[in-house]
Design an enzyme around this catalytic site. Structure first.
Site, PDB file in Angstrom:
ATOM      1  N   ARG A  49       1.872 -21.432-154.393  1.00  0.00           N
ATOM      2  CA  ARG A  49       3.062 -21.740-153.584  1.00  0.00           C
ATOM      3  C   ARG A  49       3.763 -23.005-154.068  1.00  0.00           C
ATOM      4  O   ARG A  49       3.105 -23.973-154.453  1.00  0.00           O
ATOM      5  CB  ARG A  49       2.643 -21.927-152.117  1.00  0.00           C
ATOM      6  CG  ARG A  49       2.846 -20.688-151.294  1.00  0.00           C
ATOM      7  CD  ARG A  49       2.206 -20.759-149.936  1.00  0.00           C
ATOM      8  NE  ARG A  49       2.558 -21.915-149.136  1.00  0.00           N
ATOM      9  CZ  ARG A  49       2.165 -22.074-147.867  1.00  0.00           C
ATOM     10  NH1 ARG A  49       1.424 -21.144-147.292  1.00  0.00           N
ATOM     11  NH2 ARG A  49       2.499 -23.145-147.190  1.00  0.00           N
ATOM     12  N   ARG A  67       3.678 -32.865-146.561  1.00  0.00           N
ATOM     13  CA  ARG A  67       3.312 -31.964-145.453  1.00  0.00           C
ATOM     14  C   ARG A  67       2.270 -32.609-144.549  1.00  0.00           C
ATOM     15  O   ARG A  67       2.327 -32.466-143.334  1.00  0.00           O
ATOM     16  CB  ARG A  67       2.769 -30.638-146.011  1.00  0.00           C
ATOM     17  CG  ARG A  67       3.881 -29.756-146.559  1.00  0.00           C
ATOM     18  CD  ARG A  67       3.345 -28.731-147.524  1.00  0.00           C
ATOM     19  NE  ARG A  67       2.519 -27.738-146.883  1.00  0.00           N
ATOM     20  CZ  ARG A  67       1.643 -26.975-147.545  1.00  0.00           C
ATOM     21  NH1 ARG A  67       1.488 -27.127-148.852  1.00  0.00           N
ATOM     22  NH2 ARG A  67       0.955 -26.072-146.907  1.00  0.00           N
ATOM     23  N   LYS A  82      -5.653 -21.833-140.968  1.00  0.00           N
ATOM     24  CA  LYS A  82      -4.997 -21.051-139.903  1.00  0.00           C
ATOM     25  C   LYS A  82      -4.765 -19.613-140.353  1.00  0.00           C
ATOM     26  O   LYS A  82      -5.091 -18.660-139.646  1.00  0.00           O
ATOM     27  CB  LYS A  82      -3.650 -21.693-139.494  1.00  0.00           C
ATOM     28  CG  LYS A  82      -3.768 -23.128-139.023  1.00  0.00           C
ATOM     29  CD  LYS A  82      -2.436 -23.706-138.608  1.00  0.00           C
ATOM     30  CE  LYS A  82      -1.428 -23.870-139.730  1.00  0.00           C
ATOM     31  NZ  LYS A  82      -1.812 -24.870-140.757  1.00  0.00           N
ATOM     32  N   ARG A  99       5.167 -26.280-133.749  1.00  0.00           N
ATOM     33  CA  ARG A  99       4.856 -27.464-134.554  1.00  0.00           C
ATOM     34  C   ARG A  99       5.556 -28.715-134.046  1.00  0.00           C
ATOM     35  O   ARG A  99       5.433 -29.765-134.681  1.00  0.00           O
ATOM     36  CB  ARG A  99       5.355 -27.230-135.994  1.00  0.00           C
ATOM     37  CG  ARG A  99       4.372 -26.533-136.885  1.00  0.00           C
ATOM     38  CD  ARG A  99       5.155 -26.130-138.110  1.00  0.00           C
ATOM     39  NE  ARG A  99       4.457 -26.447-139.316  1.00  0.00           N
ATOM     40  CZ  ARG A  99       3.845 -25.527-140.069  1.00  0.00           C
ATOM     41  NH1 ARG A  99       3.826 -24.272-139.710  1.00  0.00           N
ATOM     42  NH2 ARG A  99       3.257 -25.883-141.177  1.00  0.00           N
ATOM     43  N   ARG A 153      -5.290 -23.281-153.776  1.00  0.00           N
ATOM     44  CA  ARG A 153      -4.949 -22.030-153.082  1.00  0.00           C
ATOM     45  C   ARG A 153      -4.066 -21.136-153.947  1.00  0.00           C
ATOM     46  O   ARG A 153      -3.187 -21.590-154.665  1.00  0.00           O
ATOM     47  CB  ARG A 153      -4.209 -22.330-151.779  1.00  0.00           C
ATOM     48  CG  ARG A 153      -3.687 -21.039-151.142  1.00  0.00           C
ATOM     49  CD  ARG A 153      -3.207 -21.225-149.755  1.00  0.00           C
ATOM     50  NE  ARG A 153      -2.163 -22.223-149.633  1.00  0.00           N
ATOM     51  CZ  ARG A 153      -1.659 -22.590-148.477  1.00  0.00           C
ATOM     52  NH1 ARG A 153      -2.094 -22.071-147.359  1.00  0.00           N
ATOM     53  NH2 ARG A 153      -0.708 -23.497-148.439  1.00  0.00           N
TER      54      ARG A 153
END
Ligand code: AP5
Length: 213
Positions: A159, A170, A13, A87, A126
């Protein structure tokens, strides 16, 4: 352009919102980025959001809805790409009501579809720039200088919620609480499903074609 980029954690996203924003001049609104900034600045919202975010839980609706409304109201006539909002069904209904008030309905909700194994691979590798939010990946999207953002030279970070336990949670939270929002937009006939595995630029091309841009 008034769109929502939808999809599970790691679907791309943020990556695609960045490209759409650069190419079409619409504002990129990421509730995740706004919340991370609030956490870093230790604001009241940040102090509340921190524990939810670290565990990969959703921050309460009323907090996120207020943040998104504030941002949308500040845009004037500019288009927008919502990344990570809504969400939940209450968030989707609040967004509809806010956009109806200003007579600017959504054009489309773009749903990025990626299987769980690839999502885990993307999230574990990431790295992000905390200053400008640009996402990188240790294999598939390396920065030119290791550890530094190509755009603003910020120091890239891993992160806190990209650790294995938080990633698993998640994905569960997405399946339990967020995926029902797809049915809401399917009924509204503005949902566009996009297969989002493969080359980042190719996916961008598929999205722009689906949007008729
Ligand atoms: P948020 O920051 O929104 O996280 P997320 O939805 O989990 O999404 P991500 O940022 O992890 O992934 P992405 O889809 O943007 O993928 P990206 O482009 O980075 O939210 C964080 C937290 O904030 C939530 O858990 C919650 O606590 C809170 N929150 C935020 N909004 C909320 C809301 N509305 N309500 C309640 N709570 C809220 O890509 C991922 C990686 O893959 C990158 O390394 C990238 O380089 C790589 N990649 C991208 N595309 C490709 C590709 N095609 N091929 C290979 N690699 C790729």
């Amino acid at each position: 352009m008034r769109i929502v980029l939808f999809g599970p954690p790691g679907a791309g996203k943020g990556t695609q919102a960045g490209l759409l924003s650069e190419n079409f001049g619409a504002a990129h609104i990421s509730t995740g980025d706004i919340l991370r900034e609030a956490v870093a600045n230790k604001t009241q919202v940040g102090l509340l959001a921190k524990s939810y975010m670290e565990k990969g839980e959703l921050v309460p609706d009323e907090v996120v809805i207020a943040i998104a409304k504030d941002k949308l109201e500040s845009l004037g006539d500019k288009g927008f790409i919502l990344d990570g909002f809504p969400r939940t069904i209450p968030q989707a209904k609040a967004l509809d009501a806010a956009l109806k008030d200003i007579d600017k309905p959504l054009d489309a909700v773009v749903n990025l579809q990626v299987d769980d194994e690839e999502l885990v691979r993307r999230l574990s590798g990431r790295r992000v720039c905390p200053s400008c939010g640009e996402p990188y990946h240790v294999d598939s999207k390396k920065s030119e200088v290791e550890g530094k953002c190509d755009k603003c030279e910020g120091e890239l970070v891993h992160r806190a919620d990209d650790q294995p336990e938080a990633i698993r949670n998640r994905l569960k939270v997405y399946n339990d609480q967020t995926s029902p929002v797809l049915g809401y937009y399917e009924q509204a006939r503005i949902l566009r499903n996009i297969a989002a595995c493969g080359d980042i630029q190719d996916i961008f091309g598929t999205i722009t074609t689906a949007l008729g841009e």
